[in-house]
Design a protein around this motif. Structure first.
Motif, PDB file in Angstrom:
ATOM      1  N   LEU A   1      -2.438   2.398  -9.023  1.00  0.00           N
ATOM      2  CA  LEU A   1      -2.860   3.784  -8.830  1.00  0.00           C
ATOM      3  C   LEU A   1      -2.931   4.063  -7.338  1.00  0.00           C
ATOM      4  CD1 LEU A   1      -4.041   6.570  -9.693  1.00  0.00           C
ATOM      5  CD2 LEU A   1      -6.298   5.518  -9.527  1.00  0.00           C
ATOM      6  N   GLN A   2      -2.233   5.108  -6.909  1.00  0.00           N
ATOM      7  CA  GLN A   2      -2.312   5.552  -5.525  1.00  0.00           C
ATOM      8  C   GLN A   2      -2.852   6.973  -5.488  1.00  0.00           C
ATOM      9  OE1 GLN A   2      -1.439   3.836  -2.399  1.00  0.00           O
ATOM     10  NE2 GLN A   2      -2.816   5.551  -1.913  1.00  0.00           N
ATOM     11  N   CYS A   3      -3.924   7.169  -4.730  1.00  0.00           N
ATOM     12  CA  CYS A   3      -4.460   8.508  -4.520  1.00  0.00           C
ATOM     13  C   CYS A   3      -3.824   9.106  -3.274  1.00  0.00           C
ATOM     14  CB  CYS A   3      -5.983   8.465  -4.374  1.00  0.00           C
ATOM     15  SG  CYS A   3      -6.833   8.005  -5.897  1.00  0.00           S
ATOM     16  N   TYR A   4      -3.458  10.387  -3.368  1.00  0.00           N
ATOM     17  CA  TYR A   4      -2.763  11.088  -2.293  1.00  0.00           C
ATOM     18  C   TYR A   4      -3.656  12.193  -1.760  1.00  0.00           C
ATOM     19  CZ  TYR A   4       1.355   8.632  -3.947  1.00  0.00           C
ATOM     20  OH  TYR A   4       2.247   7.644  -4.309  1.00  0.00           O
TER      21      TYR A   4
ATOM     22  N   VAL B   1       3.371   4.309   2.490  1.00  0.00           N
ATOM     23  CA  VAL B   1       3.310   4.387   1.029  1.00  0.00           C
ATOM     24  C   VAL B   1       4.569   5.081   0.532  1.00  0.00           C
ATOM     25  CG1 VAL B   1       2.104   5.415  -0.944  1.00  0.00           C
ATOM     26  CG2 VAL B   1       0.796   4.387   0.927  1.00  0.00           C
ATOM     27  N   ASN B   2       5.479   4.305  -0.024  1.00  0.00           N
ATOM     28  CA  ASN B   2       6.628   4.867  -0.733  1.00  0.00           C
ATOM     29  C   ASN B   2       6.781   4.139  -2.058  1.00  0.00           C
ATOM     30  OD1 ASN B   2       8.169   2.446  -0.253  1.00  0.00           O
ATOM     31  ND2 ASN B   2       8.817   3.246   1.759  1.00  0.00           N
TER      32      ASN B   2
ATOM     33  N   LEU C   1      -1.115  -6.417   6.926  1.00  0.00           N
ATOM     34  CA  LEU C   1      -1.516  -5.380   5.973  1.00  0.00           C
ATOM     35  C   LEU C   1      -1.086  -4.020   6.550  1.00  0.00           C
ATOM     36  CD1 LEU C   1      -3.001  -5.232   3.245  1.00  0.00           C
ATOM     37  CD2 LEU C   1      -5.143  -4.941   4.497  1.00  0.00           C
ATOM     38  N   GLU C   2       0.204  -3.952   6.879  1.00  0.00           N
ATOM     39  CA  GLU C   2       0.716  -2.808   7.631  1.00  0.00           C
ATOM     40  C   GLU C   2       1.290  -1.704   6.755  1.00  0.00           C
ATOM     41  OE1 GLU C   2       1.268  -6.018  11.057  1.00  0.00           O
ATOM     42  OE2 GLU C   2       2.283  -5.958   9.128  1.00  0.00           O
ATOM     43  N   HIS C   3       1.498  -1.982   5.488  1.00  0.00           N
ATOM     44  CA  HIS C   3       1.970  -0.952   4.562  1.00  0.00           C
ATOM     45  C   HIS C   3       1.673  -1.409   3.134  1.00  0.00           C
ATOM     46  CE1 HIS C   3       5.445  -3.501   3.643  1.00  0.00           C
ATOM     47  NE2 HIS C   3       5.700  -3.562   4.945  1.00  0.00           N
ATOM     48  N   ALA C   4       1.880  -0.505   2.193  1.00  0.00           N
ATOM     49  CA  ALA C   4       1.493  -0.774   0.801  1.00  0.00           C
ATOM     50  C   ALA C   4       2.195  -1.996   0.223  1.00  0.00           C
ATOM     51  CB  ALA C   4       1.776   0.456  -0.064  1.00  0.00           C
ATOM     52  N   GLY C   5       3.399  -2.294   0.708  1.00  0.00           N
ATOM     53  CA  GLY C   5       4.144  -3.436   0.193  1.00  0.00           C
ATOM     54  C   GLY C   5       3.494  -4.771   0.495  1.00  0.00           C
ATOM     55  N   GLN C   6       2.542  -4.786   1.440  1.00  0.00           N
ATOM     56  CA  GLN C   6       1.852  -6.026   1.807  1.00  0.00           C
ATOM     57  C   GLN C   6       0.471  -6.145   1.169  1.00  0.00           C
ATOM     58  OE1 GLN C   6       1.933  -5.739   6.124  1.00  0.00           O
ATOM     59  NE2 GLN C   6       3.896  -6.787   6.252  1.00  0.00           N
ATOM     60  N   SER C   7       0.184  -5.299   0.195  1.00  0.00           N
ATOM     61  CA  SER C   7      -1.162  -5.242  -0.378  1.00  0.00           C
ATOM     62  C   SER C   7      -1.617  -6.558  -0.995  1.00  0.00           C
ATOM     63  CB  SER C   7      -1.244  -4.119  -1.424  1.00  0.00           C
ATOM     64  OG  SER C   7      -1.007  -2.858  -0.825  1.00  0.00           O
ATOM     65  N   GLN C   8      -0.682  -7.321  -1.557  1.00  0.00           N
ATOM     66  CA  GLN C   8      -1.080  -8.589  -2.176  1.00  0.00           C
ATOM     67  C   GLN C   8      -1.528  -9.618  -1.142  1.00  0.00           C
ATOM     68  OE1 GLN C   8      -1.449  -9.143  -5.532  1.00  0.00           O
ATOM     69  NE2 GLN C   8      -0.942  -6.962  -5.778  1.00  0.00           N
TER      70      GLN C   8
ATOM     71  N   SER D   1      12.407  10.370   2.406  1.00  0.00           N
ATOM     72  CA  SER D   1      12.599   9.931   1.022  1.00  0.00           C
ATOM     73  C   SER D   1      11.397   9.125   0.551  1.00  0.00           C
ATOM     74  CB  SER D   1      13.861   9.080   0.904  1.00  0.00           C
ATOM     75  OG  SER D   1      13.918   8.455  -0.366  1.00  0.00           O
ATOM     76  N   PHE D   2      10.715   9.623  -0.472  1.00  0.00           N
ATOM     77  CA  PHE D   2       9.589   8.868  -1.010  1.00  0.00           C
ATOM     78  C   PHE D   2      10.056   7.564  -1.642  1.00  0.00           C
ATOM     79  CE2 PHE D   2       6.600   7.778  -4.447  1.00  0.00           C
ATOM     80  CZ  PHE D   2       5.465   7.579  -3.677  1.00  0.00           C
ATOM     81  N   ALA D   3      11.326   7.464  -1.957  1.00  0.00           N
ATOM     82  CA  ALA D   3      11.836   6.247  -2.588  1.00  0.00           C
ATOM     83  C   ALA D   3      11.656   5.037  -1.683  1.00  0.00           C
ATOM     84  CB  ALA D   3      13.308   6.414  -2.956  1.00  0.00           C
ATOM     85  N   ASP D   4      12.059   5.172  -0.410  1.00  0.00           N
ATOM     86  CA  ASP D   4      12.084   3.973   0.437  1.00  0.00           C
ATOM     87  C   ASP D   4      12.056   4.257   1.927  1.00  0.00           C
ATOM     88  OD1 ASP D   4      14.568   5.093   0.733  1.00  0.00           O
ATOM     89  OD2 ASP D   4      15.684   3.377  -0.062  1.00  0.00           O
TER      90      ASP D   4
END
Length: 311
Positions: A46-49, A34-35, A275-282, A25-28
């Motif tokens: 912006l996320q490039c795939y 990256v979900n 910095l293990e996934h997109a949710g930690q980008s900040q 599930s791309f949702a979560d």
């Protein structure tokens, strides 16, 4: 805490979704660095795939695998999440609304097109806007970073770059061998390094020499640092400060207005601590603010790409 939008030029989420036949599930899905939830939590605007295909496959199989990944981009990333907005024209980035996240297709290596430029046109029509000529090894267009021969571009490779120039597509140098890199810099109107670090800090052939980085900066092109620990240092654990050393080095070469981010999430297994996934980008943004002015960090996060993109 200062929170700012982020542009990330590289992830391999489509490959992971393809490997599970669309069952993730791309949702979560926790399996996806990256979900949709993690993009929102991390402030990614912006996320490039990337579309990546395995070297052991035939050209025909690689073309089909690339199309399959694009299928999942449309059905799983875009189709089920109306807040995900495809970027087909560079001006689309200026019209993203609050809560919307841009999604852009890239091609990591032209192996799926074989020697047929018409197939590149198909990828363009489907939304691909950035293309790397190789993935590490040699193909019909160029030699990659791990190809010992280190030859330059072929005639076909030069034709591909001409196509990119005519269609305002980025030519990604991140996986090129040095001979191919310098040929590309002579020809490409819109070069970029989507996920590369500094070889002076970590001596790996996938990283850029000082001369390469300065050539990109001089041409108005960006270098987007990558979170792959193999390209950051040779010790573990790898910290955000270790990654920042690459940004510091590029800044010392005159690149402060040409640095961006290219995580390589879902394409890496060893992760930077915190910095293990997109949710930690900040977390990266917060650490950068300890070293740089806010306006400079905004440049690294998103403004440098917006300023230097094709127009």
């Amino acid at each position: 805490m200062v929170r700012m939008p982020i542009i990330d030029l590289h992830c391999d989420a489509l490959l992971k979704i393809w490997e599970k036949n669309g069952a993730l599930s791309f949702a979560d899905a926790d399996e996806l660095d990256v979900n949709r939830k993690r993009l929102h939590d991390g402030g990614v605007k912006l996320q490039c795939y990337a579309i990546w295909t395995s070297p052991e496959l035939s050209t025909e199989q690689r073309f089909q695998k690339a199309l399959d990944q694009i299928h999942y981009f449309y059905t799983e990333v875009l189709g089920k999440h109306p807040e995900m907005k495809q970027i087909r024209d560079w001006s689309d980035l200026d019209h993203l609304q609050e809560g919307e996240i841009g999604a852009l297709l890239t091609l990591e290596g032209v192996e799926p097109i074989g020697n047929d430029l018409k197939k590149l046109h198909i990828f363009y029509q489907l939304g691909v806007r950035s293309v790397g000529l190789t993935w590490n090894f040699a193909n019909l267009a160029a030699d990659g970073a791990l190809e010992p021969r280190n030859a330059g571009l072929t005639t076909f490779g030069k034709e591909i770059i001409q196509f990119h120039n005519e269609h305002k597509m980025l030519t990604d140098v991140s996986h090129l061998g040095e001979g191919s890199f310098w040929d590309t810099m002579e020809l490409a109107t819109y070069p970029i390094a989507s996920h590369s670090n500094a070889r002076a800090i970590c001596d790996h052939p996938r990283n850029l020499t000082d001369e390469q980085a300065k050539a990109l900066f001089a041409k108005g092109a960006n270098v987007h640092v990558v979170y792959c620990t193999q390209f950051i240092n040779e010790t573990t654990p790898t910290t955000i400060d270790d990654l920042i050393k690459h940004i510091e080095h590029f800044c010392s070469l005159g690149g402060v207005r040409h640095i961006g981010l290219g995580s390589d999430f879902d394409g890496i297994t060893a992760k930077v601590v915190g910095l293990e996934h997109a949710g930690q980008s900040q977390n990266l943004i917060n650490e950068l603010l300890k070293h740089y002015k806010e306006e400079e960090v905004r440049g690294f996060a998103y403004e440098n790409f917006l300023r230097n993109r094709p127009v």
